[in-house]
Design a protein around this motif. Structure first.
Motif, PDB file in Angstrom:
ATOM      1  N   UNK A  37     123.578  27.380  25.465  1.00  0.00           N
ATOM      2  CA  UNK A  37     124.566  27.255  24.380  1.00  0.00           C
ATOM      3  C   UNK A  37     124.283  28.166  23.190  1.00  0.00           C
ATOM      4  N   UNK A  38     123.080  28.743  23.159  1.00  0.00           N
ATOM      5  CA  UNK A  38     122.701  29.605  22.022  1.00  0.00           C
ATOM      6  C   UNK A  38     122.149  30.931  22.534  1.00  0.00           C
TER       7      UNK A  38
ATOM      8  N   UNK B 194     122.845  13.418  21.493  1.00  0.00           N
ATOM      9  CA  UNK B 194     123.330  14.787  21.227  1.00  0.00           C
ATOM     10  C   UNK B 194     122.426  15.751  21.983  1.00  0.00           C
ATOM     11  N   UNK B 195     123.019  16.638  22.744  1.00  0.00           N
ATOM     12  CA  UNK B 195     122.218  17.554  23.555  1.00  0.00           C
ATOM     13  C   UNK B 195     122.803  18.964  23.522  1.00  0.00           C
TER      14      UNK B 195
ATOM     15  N   UNK C  78     115.157  25.373  24.659  1.00  0.00           N
ATOM     16  CA  UNK C  78     114.282  24.596  25.535  1.00  0.00           C
ATOM     17  C   UNK C  78     114.963  23.265  25.843  1.00  0.00           C
ATOM     18  N   UNK C  79     115.111  22.915  27.121  1.00  0.00           N
ATOM     19  CA  UNK C  79     115.837  21.676  27.420  1.00  0.00           C
ATOM     20  C   UNK C  79     115.101  20.438  26.929  1.00  0.00           C
ATOM     21  N   UNK C  80     115.844  19.368  26.748  1.00  0.00           N
ATOM     22  CA  UNK C  80     115.229  18.095  26.374  1.00  0.00           C
ATOM     23  C   UNK C  80     115.324  17.840  24.891  1.00  0.00           C
ATOM     24  N   UNK C  81     115.026  16.586  24.516  1.00  0.00           N
ATOM     25  CA  UNK C  81     115.167  16.214  23.112  1.00  0.00           C
ATOM     26  C   UNK C  81     114.137  16.916  22.225  1.00  0.00           C
ATOM     27  N   UNK C  82     114.516  17.198  21.005  1.00  0.00           N
ATOM     28  CA  UNK C  82     113.586  17.727  20.011  1.00  0.00           C
ATOM     29  C   UNK C  82     113.898  17.026  18.690  1.00  0.00           C
TER      30      UNK C  82
END
Ligand code: UDP
Length: 258
Positions: free
Chosen positions: A86-87, A80-81, A92-96
């Motif tokens: 989108x907001x 899920x990305x 911040x890009x990348x997984x969190x």
């Protein structure tokens, strides 16, 4: 959840209408298209209110990394990305933490539905890209992903519709939007298969009484039933076009686009 309500903002007005004009038990407008990406084995696009979400499915295919391979069944690897744009504040890009959690719960719901044992040693890779977010993206993402899995021709027990219910201004409501999610009291995402009554995802953020919780589940189940019909319709539309119904016109248009 539970941020202070800005001065003058009323989540529910004197007529029982919400900020976007909905009644307590109404879903946001929902639109689903199946088979929107050429490259993927299966794909779907979902708009739910202001959420815009793409799901792409690849596989069953060779499992990478190899050590995750299971000799008895396929695994589902879900990503899920939420895209940077989108907001409102740049994400911040990348997984969190949040995307890891959502990938896990959505992947588990899909694993439950797919006949994994038919594809030992393989991986079914599911990508969910949130292009525009307005609360409820994990549910809209799962809704999209399960249509994409079906579109890929992967055998599954059923489609998985999902939506949230929650509590705003002391009222239990269906399908919270961003303001309701931010300033409301509780959010309960649910994935529910109307045909069998199975629950494949259930979370709760905030506080509800037992009675409020029961009402939230009742509303969310109703929402899932409506979404289920839209999912089925999306697949039917795609395959009636592929089968040359509609005079093949839409397929021509689609072919020119791609
Ligand atoms: N959101 C955001 N920035 C973030 C994460 C979330 O603006 O880094 C917004 C986004 O609109 C999202 C909403 O907060 O849909 C609610 O997020 P939540 O974690 O409750 O998940 P969701 O409701 O999308 O499943």
């Amino acid at each position: 959840m539970s941020m202070d309500l800005p001065e003058g903002m009323k989540l529910i007005d004197e007529n029982g209408r919400r900020l976007d004009g909905r009644k307590a038990d109404e879903l946001r407008p929902i639109r689903i298209e199946a088979g929107v990406l050429r490259r993927a084995d299966g794909s779907a696009y979902v708009e739910m209110g202001k959420n815009k979400i793409l799901a792409a499915v690849y596989g069953p295919r060779e499992c990478h990394p190899r050590h995750l391979q299971d000799p008895t069944r396929a695994i589902v690897q879900c990503h899920y990305n939420m895209l940077s744009f989108s907001v409102d504040d740049r994400k911040r890009p990348g997984p969190d933490r949040r995307s890891v959690e959502i990938s896990k719960i959505v992947g588990e719901a899909l694993e439950y539905s797919i006949f994994l044992e038919q594809f030992p040693r393989t991986s079914i890779d599911v990508y969910i890209a949130v292009l525009q977010a307005n609360a409820g993206t994990r549910c809209a993402g799962l809704t999209a992903a399960s249509v994409a899995v079906a579109d890929a021709g992967i055998p599954m027990r059923d489609l998985i519709p999902a939506c949230a219910a929650g509590k705003v201004a002391d009222t239990v409501v269906l399908d919270l939007n961003k303001e309701e999610d931010n300033f409301g009291d509780a959010d309960v995402p649910l994935a529910y298969i109307p045909r069998t009554g199975e629950v494949l995802l259930l979370q709760m953020d905030g506080h509800l009484t037992q009675a409020e919780f029961n009402r939230a589940i009742e509303l969310a189940k109703g929402g899932c039933s409506q979404i289920y019909a839209v999912q089925q319709d999306a697949l039917r539309r795609k395959y009636s076009i592929a089968a040359g119904e509609n005079g093949g016109k839409e397929e021509e248009a689609r072919g020119n686009e791609a």
